[in-house]
Design an enzyme around this catalytic site. Structure first.
Site, PDB file in Angstrom:
ATOM      1  CB  CYS A   3     -33.414  61.096 -85.727  1.00 42.98           C
ATOM      2  SG  CYS A   3     -31.717  61.227 -85.465  1.00 42.98           S
TER       3      CYS A   3
ATOM      4  CD  GLU B  27     -36.430  58.139 -84.736  1.00 41.18           C
ATOM      5  OE1 GLU B  27     -35.367  57.594 -84.584  1.00 41.18           O
ATOM      6  OE2 GLU B  27     -36.473  59.604 -84.256  1.00 41.18           O
TER       7      GLU B  27
END
Length: 364
Positions: free
Chosen positions: A322, A356
């Protein structure tokens, strides 16, 4: 943009710009061309949390601009949320307004929804919850056909259940997930569907048994289990391991062992530095598994030095991140033993700078 703002007309342009920025930053590592996976422009978030603002007889959901944290911004419609949340929000607010037992010292409202239209609402109070609250809360839950959790200091009242159940399709098979209130779940349901299929497809290139770190509720564990003879999935949070075990059982998956250990502890066990009683419950000693592939989905800080040395031992590394910045650093740290063979970008967080990333690394 602010958390409640969307710009559907310009979404594709904004997504392309974000991808290009990450790709340019990673250029020195010579990754392959990134596969880009976009999000719906609206109605994608499975969770939404709001402060509840009282103004005499009025009641509103509000959020705050970080640049002006003292001024509440009334949220009439939270466009990022899944449709069931958007539809319930105004109806719930209007229901609460004339009911003192439910609205008195109500501080925060949290919504959790699924792609199958289940809804769970958590109401958080700055006062004890009494019998009158519970009676009216049962009526509220029945009125809207939802589960409800009431929270105050040292209190948790559950009406219905404290989880929702969602489902995602991977390679033609549906997997069912129990997702608990106030536990981590992937925030963007449509993008999570794409991430699961990407991970499953690329795991076909990964040999041996699988070690998974940071497994959470088993989001990736369930579909990946079909690719390996044996899987050891680790997670430190009790709520995560509980959900993972339930999800494995509910999906009839029996080749996964879930162990409550941190990534650091797993690294120590793999190196033979420490023995852990929790590993004694495995059907066979850890050393008897053919652990050649590792899957990691760490927090924003990325992999620490000990975990990096641990994953370096594996033939293949599937890494979901992330935070592209810490991913870049970790890839650089592994560069003398592994190279990037596949690269993907998933827009879990539209209209923000966050994205992401996922890479498949193989030993040189």
């Amino acid at each position: 943009m602010l958390p409640w703002q969307t710009d559907p007309e310009n979404y594709e342009t904004l997504f392309a710009q974000k991808c290009a920025h990450v790709e340019e930053d990673l250029l020195a590592l010579s990754p392959p061309v990134a596969d880009r996976f976009s999000s719906p422009a609206e109605s994608y978030r499975v969770r939404a949390e709001f402060r509840v603002w009282h103004d005499e007889d009025d009641l509103n959901y509000v959020m705050f601009d970080p640049a002006d944290p003292r001024t509440p911004v009334v949220i009439e419609d939270f466009a990022p949320a899944l449709a069931p949340i958007r539809e319930l929000m105004p109806r719930l607010r209007d229901y609460l307004k004339p009911r003192p037992a439910l609205r008195k010292k109500l501080f925060q409202a949290e919504f959790m929804a699924t792609t199958t239209n289940e809804l769970l609402v958590t109401l958080i109070y700055h006062r004890p919850l009494d019998e009158q609250w519970e009676q009216e809360a049962y009526q509220l839950a029945a009125e809207f056909g939802i589960s409800l959790v009431g929270r105050s200091r040292k209190q948790k009242r559950v009406i219905g259940q404290d989880f929702v159940s969602d489902q995602f399709c991977v390679n033609g098979r549906w997997y069912h997930y129990r997702q608990y209130e106030q536990s981590f779940v992937q925030p963007n349901a449509p993008v999570n569907q794409k991430m699961l299929n990407w991970a499953w497809e690329h795991s076909r290139e990964c040999p041996g048994d699988l070690l998974e770190l940071y497994c959470g509720n088993g989001n990736f564990t369930l579909p990946l289990a079909s690719q390996y003879p044996n899987v050891i999935a680790t997670e430190l949070a009790k709520s995560g391991t509980k959900a993972a075990l339930e999800n494995l059982q509910n999906n009839g998956i029996d080749n996964v062992q879930v162990v409550r250990l941190s990534a650091e502890e797993v690294s120590q066990a793999m190196a033979g530095d420490r023995e852990f009683r929790r590993l004694a419950a495995l059907p066979q000693p850890l050393s008897d598994y053919e652990l050649r592939t590792v899957f990691v989905d760490p927090p924003r800080a990325g992999l620490d030095s000990a975990t990096l040395e641990c994953v370096r031992q594996f033939d293949t590394i599937l890494y979901v991140s992330c935070n592209p910045t810490t991913l870049k650093q970790n890839i650089q740290d592994l560069n003398n033993t592994h190279s990037v063979h596949s690269f993907a970008l998933f827009d879990q967080f539209p209209y923000t700078q966050h994205i992401e990333s996922a890479v498949l690394l193989k030993q040189r």
